[in-house]
Design an enzyme around this catalytic site. Structure first.
Site, PDB file in Angstrom:
ATOM      1  N   ASP A  12       0.671  -1.138   0.076  1.00  0.00           N
ATOM      2  CA  ASP A  12      -0.316   0.241  -0.106  1.00  0.00           C
ATOM      3  C   ASP A  12       0.978   1.354   0.189  1.00  0.00           C
ATOM      4  O   ASP A  12       1.707   1.515   0.977  1.00  0.00           O
ATOM      5  CB  ASP A  12      -0.736   0.198   1.318  1.00  0.00           C
ATOM      6  CG  ASP A  12      -1.969   0.963   1.918  1.00  0.00           C
ATOM      7  OD1 ASP A  12      -2.437   0.809   0.402  1.00  0.00           O
ATOM      8  OD2 ASP A  12      -2.013   2.390   2.273  1.00  0.00           O
ATOM      9  N   GLU A  40      14.250 -15.138   0.320  1.00  0.00           N
ATOM     10  CA  GLU A  40      14.952 -16.462   1.372  1.00  0.00           C
ATOM     11  C   GLU A  40      13.950 -17.668   1.075  1.00  0.00           C
ATOM     12  O   GLU A  40      14.050 -18.606   1.919  1.00  0.00           O
ATOM     13  CB  GLU A  40      14.601 -16.064   2.805  1.00  0.00           C
ATOM     14  CG  GLU A  40      15.000 -14.726   3.137  1.00  0.00           C
ATOM     15  CD  GLU A  40      15.357 -13.767   4.691  1.00  0.00           C
ATOM     16  OE1 GLU A  40      14.599 -14.502   5.454  1.00  0.00           O
ATOM     17  OE2 GLU A  40      16.170 -13.188   4.994  1.00  0.00           O
TER      18      GLU A  40
END
Ligand code: NOJ
Length: 561
Positions: free
Chosen positions: A218, A271
């Site tokens: 956002d 990751e």
């Protein structure tokens, strides 16, 4: 059901393909509080989403994006977050979230969640601590506090206006002021503070560990700020893409330093296996969009140009051409958006007179008048909306659909003013009605207390005409808009190949005709009159027609013969 974190590089071809799943995905946006209410309290919830997974699977989407479902006082529809690592108790629990994710994954639907990093809510533990702490304290330094101007500091630190109207500064009891680019209840975080950065990395891992596949970010262009004093007058809520300030120099928006934040986020995304995806909500000049969409950053950025375009071949051609060029520059895929929770639904936009200025002034005035100031041609708007979605779904890149557009829903313009929830209405002192008209809870059945949304009334009033356009009314109707979406997504899955397209002869000021690899072609006639249908086998049309002429406001998908 948790996916294990790993730092292993993505190497073999199969896993690499999976890592790219988002590039041409169809993502369905769920506004959770208005999707399905399982407990009859009037607010949609996660158990409601779970109950509708068969419906989502029947659409043929690749992913859902959930607007915020976090604890919130709903000062801005949930974009005022009290706690980034929990579920609003009215919407369910973390266990419900895990169950929803597992069940969506079992149907091969990925999950994208909304992250709101520019501001917390004023009920967030950090903001409460900031208010309780003295001026200059570490607790205040997580936000943006300043002394006021004038001998007693009673004037705000600058004259800036917030995005929804009203000042960006609010004074606290000890006399300091805090900055909020949106409502008073949405204090902006201080992204120069390492603690803030680390906490969001923790949040990204929290949801990624729970199996979330991606994040919609956002106000991605707002985090980095330069608040060196003096704070000059400047347009804040205005159009920052108008070129009035040199790129990257606005103190509040789209600063180059913001990309350092997303470089760190990318390391966290990577990751995981597959890497988590990101998509930026960044209202920036098109020349500045590629950085947000870079593989070293969030990976993808919304292109909102179709939200601003009229139903017009020339405008669509320009948007598509620009979007193609952007994608080439940014190494990302294109994004297509016709509607979302912040704009007037596109069936309605296309049924109102064309807009001459950006920002939908016609549609906004029409909303303020309760839907009376202009004549809405409902049938025409829907016809064009059906043609538009076939066009968009044939384009390379990913398509973001907004809940209810598959029903051909129109905007609801006549929500009584005393029931309006959007803060834009009050903060603009009634100059804007706001965005509630596209957030009215979905009609699932033709009757019942809230047309199948829940066992009681919905949190925003639904109009009587919702029954006739409900899922139940359209489910088995071969001519319905719902059936068209299902057919289109089914074909798209079969036909989608490389991310490329070629303009075909016949593209002109009225018609757009393009080909995708493998013989898939799409032709749209924007009107006003019929045009000859190009050669090929017709596989899908936005409305039924006979003969060799493509009627006005119609799209056809063809296979080359
Ligand atoms: C963009 C969101 O889409 C909108 O709904 C919200 O009001 C603002 N950001 C502030 O968070």
């Amino acid at each position: 059901m948790r996916s294990a974190r790993t730092t292993r590089p993505v190497s073999d071809r199969g896993r690499l393909a999976d890592a790219q799943w988002w590039r041409q995905a169809v993502v369905y946006q769920i506004y959770p509080r208005s999707f399905a209410d399982s407990d009859g309290n009037g607010l949609g919830d996660l158990a409601g989403v779970i109950s509708r997974i068969p419906y989502l699977a029947s659409l043929g989407i690749d992913a859902v994006w959930l607007s915020p479902f976090y604890p919130s006082a709903l000062a801005d529809g949930g974009y005022d977050v009290d706690d980034y690592r929990d579920v609003d108790p009215r919407l369910g629990t973390l266990a419900d979230f895990d169950e929803m994710t597992a069940r969506l994954h079992a149907r091969r639907i990925k999950v994208i969640v909304d992250i709101v990093p520019n501001h917390t809510s004023n009920r967030h533990a950090w903001f409460r601590a900031a208010l309780a702490a003295p001026k200059g304290s570490p607790a205040r330094n997580r936000y943006i506090f300043r002394d006021g101007l004038g001998p007693d500091g009673a004037q705000p630190p600058s004259d800036w206006a917030s995005m929804f109207g009203g000042p960006v500064w609010t004074r606290v009891p000890d006399g300091q002021w805090y900055l909020h680019l949106f409502t008073t209840e949405q204090p902006d975080l201080n992204w120069d503070n390492r603690e803030v950065r680390d906490d969001f990395l923790k949040t990204l891992r929290f949801w990624s560990d729970r199996g979330v596949d991606g994040f919609r970010v956002d106000v991605a262009h707002g985090l980095a700020k330069n608040l060196a004093e003096p704070l000059a007058s400047l347009p804040v809520g205005g159009d920052i893409t108008d070129g009035s300030l040199p790129p990257g120099t606005h103190p509040l928006w789209d600063r180059d330093e913001v990309h350092d934040i997303y470089a760190e986020w990318r390391q966290v995304f990577n990751e995981y296996d597959p890497p988590r995806a990101g998509v930026a909500e960044a209202w920036v000049h098109p020349s500045r969009r590629p950085k947000y969409a870079s593989p070293d950053g969030l990976g993808q950025a919304f292109n909102f140009d179709l939200l601003e375009a009229n139903w017009n071949a020339g405008e669509f051609l320009r948007v598509i051409t620009d979007n193609l060029a952007d994608a080439q520059r940014q190494g990302s895929s294109m994004t297509w958006v016709l509607s979302n929770h912040d704009v007037v639904r596109h069936a309605t936009r296309y049924g109102l007179p064309p807009e001459e200025h950006r920002g939908h002034p016609n549609a906004r005035n029409w909303l303020l008048s309760g839907g009376t100031s202009l004549r809405l041609e409902r049938g025409l708007g829907l016809r064009r909306a059906r043609a538009a979605v076939l066009l968009v779904l044939a384009l390379p890149g990913s398509a973001y659909l907004y809940q209810g557009e598959e029903l051909g829903l129109h905007e609801v313009p006549d929500i009584p003013f005393d029931l309006v929830q959007d803060p834009a209405y009050a903060r603009s002192q009634g100059a804007e009605k706001g965005r509630d008209g596209c957030r009215v809870p979905l009609p699932w059945t033709s009757g019942g207390p809230s047309f199948g949304f829940g066992a009681g009334p919905a949190h925003l009033p639904q109009p009587a005409w919702f029954g006739a356009v409900s899922v139940q009314a359209q489910d088995r109707d071969p001519a319905s808009t719902l059936t068209l979406y299902r057919q289109a997504l089914g074909w798209r899955h079969k036909l989608q190949t490389a991310e490329s397209m070629d303009w075909m002869p016949g593209t002109n000021g009225q018609v757009l005709h393009f080909a995708r690899p493998g013989g898939w072609r799409c032709v749209t006639n924007f009107g006003p009159g019929p045009v000859p249908l190009p050669n090929g086998t017709v596989i899908l049309t936005s409305v039924p027609f006979e003969g060799s002429q493509l009627p006005a406001d119609t799209t056809a998908w063809l296979l080359s013969t």
